[in-house]
Design a protein around this motif. Sequence first.
Motif, PDB file in Angstrom:
ATOM      1  N   PHE A  44     -15.676  -4.305  -4.712  1.00 22.47           N
ATOM      2  CA  PHE A  44     -14.511  -3.552  -4.932  1.00 22.47           C
ATOM      3  C   PHE A  44     -13.945  -3.002  -3.770  1.00 22.47           C
ATOM      4  O   PHE A  44     -14.670  -2.982  -2.633  1.00 22.47           O
ATOM      5  N   SER A  45     -12.732  -2.779  -3.972  1.00 21.92           N
ATOM      6  CA  SER A  45     -11.950  -2.295  -2.528  1.00 21.92           C
ATOM      7  C   SER A  45     -11.245  -0.972  -2.930  1.00 21.92           C
ATOM      8  O   SER A  45     -10.656  -1.028  -3.928  1.00 21.92           O
ATOM      9  N   VAL A  46     -10.973  -0.061  -2.161  1.00 21.52           N
ATOM     10  CA  VAL A  46     -10.275   1.154  -2.381  1.00 21.52           C
ATOM     11  C   VAL A  46      -8.898   1.046  -1.461  1.00 21.52           C
ATOM     12  O   VAL A  46      -9.262   0.883  -0.262  1.00 21.52           O
ATOM     13  N   TYR A  47      -7.872   1.459  -1.977  1.00 23.65           N
ATOM     14  CA  TYR A  47      -6.536   1.496  -1.192  1.00 23.65           C
ATOM     15  C   TYR A  47      -5.667   2.690  -1.627  1.00 23.65           C
ATOM     16  O   TYR A  47      -6.027   3.255  -2.556  1.00 23.65           O
ATOM     17  N   THR A  48      -5.136   2.939  -0.439  1.00 19.66           N
ATOM     18  CA  THR A  48      -4.095   4.343  -0.548  1.00 19.66           C
ATOM     19  C   THR A  48      -2.955   4.214  -1.118  1.00 19.66           C
ATOM     20  O   THR A  48      -2.388   4.965  -1.669  1.00 19.66           O
ATOM     21  N   ASN A  49      -2.490   2.737  -1.322  1.00 18.74           N
ATOM     22  CA  ASN A  49      -1.181   2.617  -1.932  1.00 18.74           C
ATOM     23  C   ASN A  49      -1.528   1.608  -2.929  1.00 18.74           C
ATOM     24  O   ASN A  49      -2.306   0.531  -3.037  1.00 18.74           O
ATOM     25  N   ARG A  50      -0.732   1.531  -4.114  1.00 17.16           N
ATOM     26  CA  ARG A  50      -1.023   0.826  -5.340  1.00 17.16           C
ATOM     27  C   ARG A  50      -0.880  -0.687  -4.987  1.00 17.16           C
ATOM     28  O   ARG A  50      -1.157  -1.570  -5.760  1.00 17.16           O
ATOM     29  N   ASN A  51      -0.034  -1.228  -3.695  1.00 20.58           N
ATOM     30  CA  ASN A  51       0.377  -2.424  -3.553  1.00 20.58           C
ATOM     31  C   ASN A  51      -0.728  -3.015  -2.324  1.00 20.58           C
ATOM     32  O   ASN A  51      -0.692  -4.124  -1.862  1.00 20.58           O
ATOM     33  N   ARG A  52      -1.868  -2.420  -2.602  1.00 19.89           N
ATOM     34  CA  ARG A  52      -3.101  -2.724  -1.764  1.00 19.89           C
ATOM     35  C   ARG A  52      -2.928  -2.757  -0.737  1.00 19.89           C
ATOM     36  O   ARG A  52      -3.321  -3.902   0.380  1.00 19.89           O
ATOM     37  N   THR A  53      -2.153  -1.945  -0.011  1.00 19.30           N
ATOM     38  CA  THR A  53      -2.242  -1.682   1.780  1.00 19.30           C
ATOM     39  C   THR A  53      -3.073  -0.251   1.913  1.00 19.30           C
ATOM     40  O   THR A  53      -3.078   0.633   1.092  1.00 19.30           O
ATOM     41  N   GLY A  54      -3.264  -0.182   3.004  1.00 15.36           N
ATOM     42  CA  GLY A  54      -4.019   1.037   3.505  1.00 15.36           C
ATOM     43  C   GLY A  54      -5.470   0.958   3.036  1.00 15.36           C
ATOM     44  O   GLY A  54      -6.035   2.028   2.511  1.00 15.36           O
ATOM     45  N   GLU A  55      -6.315  -0.242   2.984  1.00 15.20           N
ATOM     46  CA  GLU A  55      -7.525  -0.053   2.476  1.00 15.20           C
ATOM     47  C   GLU A  55      -8.463   0.808   3.317  1.00 15.20           C
ATOM     48  O   GLU A  55      -8.538   1.103   4.577  1.00 15.20           O
ATOM     49  N   ILE A  56      -9.301   1.483   2.486  1.00 19.44           N
ATOM     50  CA  ILE A  56     -10.273   2.282   2.919  1.00 19.44           C
ATOM     51  C   ILE A  56     -11.521   1.815   3.237  1.00 19.44           C
ATOM     52  O   ILE A  56     -12.240   1.135   2.329  1.00 19.44           O
TER      53      ILE A  56
END
Length: 609
Positions: A44-56
């Motif tokens: 899985f991947s976690v992002y700060t924005n809904r549009n899948r930008t700013g991946e943590i």
Amino acid sequence: CPAPQIIRVQSPDGVKRITATKRETVATFLKKVAKEFGFRNNGFSVYTNRNRTGEITASQNKSLNLLKIKHGDMLFLYPSSPAGSSSETMDTSVSQGARPAGAPHVVEDEIDQYLIKQDGKIYRNRDQQLCRHGPLGKCVHCVPLEPFDEDYLNHLEPPVKHMSFHAYIRKLTGGADKGKFVALENISCKIKSGCEGHPPWPEGICTKCQPSAITLNRQKYRHVDNIMFENHTIADRFLDFWRKTGNQHLGYLYGRYTEHKDIPLGIRAEVAAIYEPPQIGTQNSLEILEDPKAEVVDEIASKLGLRKVGWIFTDLVSEDTRKGTVRYSRNKDTYYLSAEECITAGNFQNQQPNICRLSPDGHFGSKFVTVVATGGPDNQVHFEGYQVSNQCMALVRDECLLPCRDAPELGYAKESSSEQYVPDVFYKDIDKFGNEITQLARPLPVEYLIIDITTTFPKDPVYTFSISQNPFPIENRDVLGETQDFHSLATYLSQNTSSVFLDIISDFHLLLFLVTNEVMPLRDSISLLLEAVRTKNEELAQTWKKSEQWATIEQLCSTVGVQLPGLHEYGAMGGSAHAAAAAMWACQHCTFMNQPGTEHCEMCSLPRT
């Protein structure tokens, strides 16, 4: 100590709140996320924005504070696998990952694996009168229904009293936790072993080892929703025994499980053949004898793509022989299944358990069905299908249920003795004042244990095996004078002169005879022929026909005095195998195949005639 903060994480399966601290590293935080959402790996991947930008990304050097993630923030989680396949990654799905803790890894039946992947929802068209939205919208009047919707099932024609087993599973696993804590426990009526705090029964018992009391309820689901015979010939040949003798008869149903599309996520048992085991039948009783060929029959059926799906028995009494009518004896005023038949059905179902991933034991219930050939309201032969409930299976397995001698519609829950502890069994009833009361199951109306299943014949018959005007005799019918031997095989071959060898050989009872006969059993050399019958491949069948085994079978048939038309055609194999087989001779006394050049039988020592 830094104050804890709550971070919201949104995924395709909902929002979860993760407790963390400002100084907590990203790697630690992501481990908490994986554990909370049930991921077994980093898929899985976690992002700060809904549009899948700013991946943590996992980094030991960065804290949540440095990434400016504060109390109340919303992060967005997306599985790494493609859309629609997240069920393979997450433990909370309704897939194989939904096994309860400690459950063994099992391989379910093909039909179960197929239905697990189906959507199962009941889609409805837009209602022209009630729906006030556009063509792309949805409202309560047209939104898809769940497969376990009772109101929908009750309004079907005819109404469906029992939801399918897979619809029942969807109901259990359809909540917010996606069935994370669902476990289908098998009922046990036995004292748990290993309790060391007291002497064993009957000297002692405690609440830890004592089985719980059982209150019988009508089961809301069923493991099989329909029974279908492929064609009328299968049933007619089975009924011929009763027509000729007047005695009751029994057989095992061999077929396959398929999807039943009339009910959401339903299962159908399709019957392709009936095997009749050794038995003693009278006008009002049946006794099943030990069958030495049972294992071989199951093996041959498996190679033909079939399995044992149920059993069938007759309960027929002729009423008017001139009209061909039978007595209507099983109805709401008498019984549908007797207690003894329920116990027999429960025993068969325990022998054929249903493999289930949600059970800690690896199995739950059974798909094994019971069919009764009996008189209907119109005094014609009807086929009625049943199963017994999982509660009945438990009572039968642990030997807690007995039939009543004078009342076939009543069972009796055993009482505890010094040899066996039996838990209390209750059922609920309505008294004469309309109040619901709880009764001790001594005696017990067996209607609490029965689940009825519709039994049908298709409009367009299906033929797994070929149908002949002069079929090969059915096994274990010696009392009718119908025997399976090489004389009957030769007669069958002489009466069936089709140019397609597969049509001649594609008979379930004939294939069993070729494998189980005592003169020349073909158990180790018939796999190619069984594959040809299973796939309906005439080329494979022709290849097997050219084998030495079939040549020997033909020679045995030619020694019994029946002339086979086209014997040279069937035996025209053009090889050394046929020449060797033709040179051999069969003893007229014991049918043993002797080597060429010998004048006395090697088996019985009698001279060649």
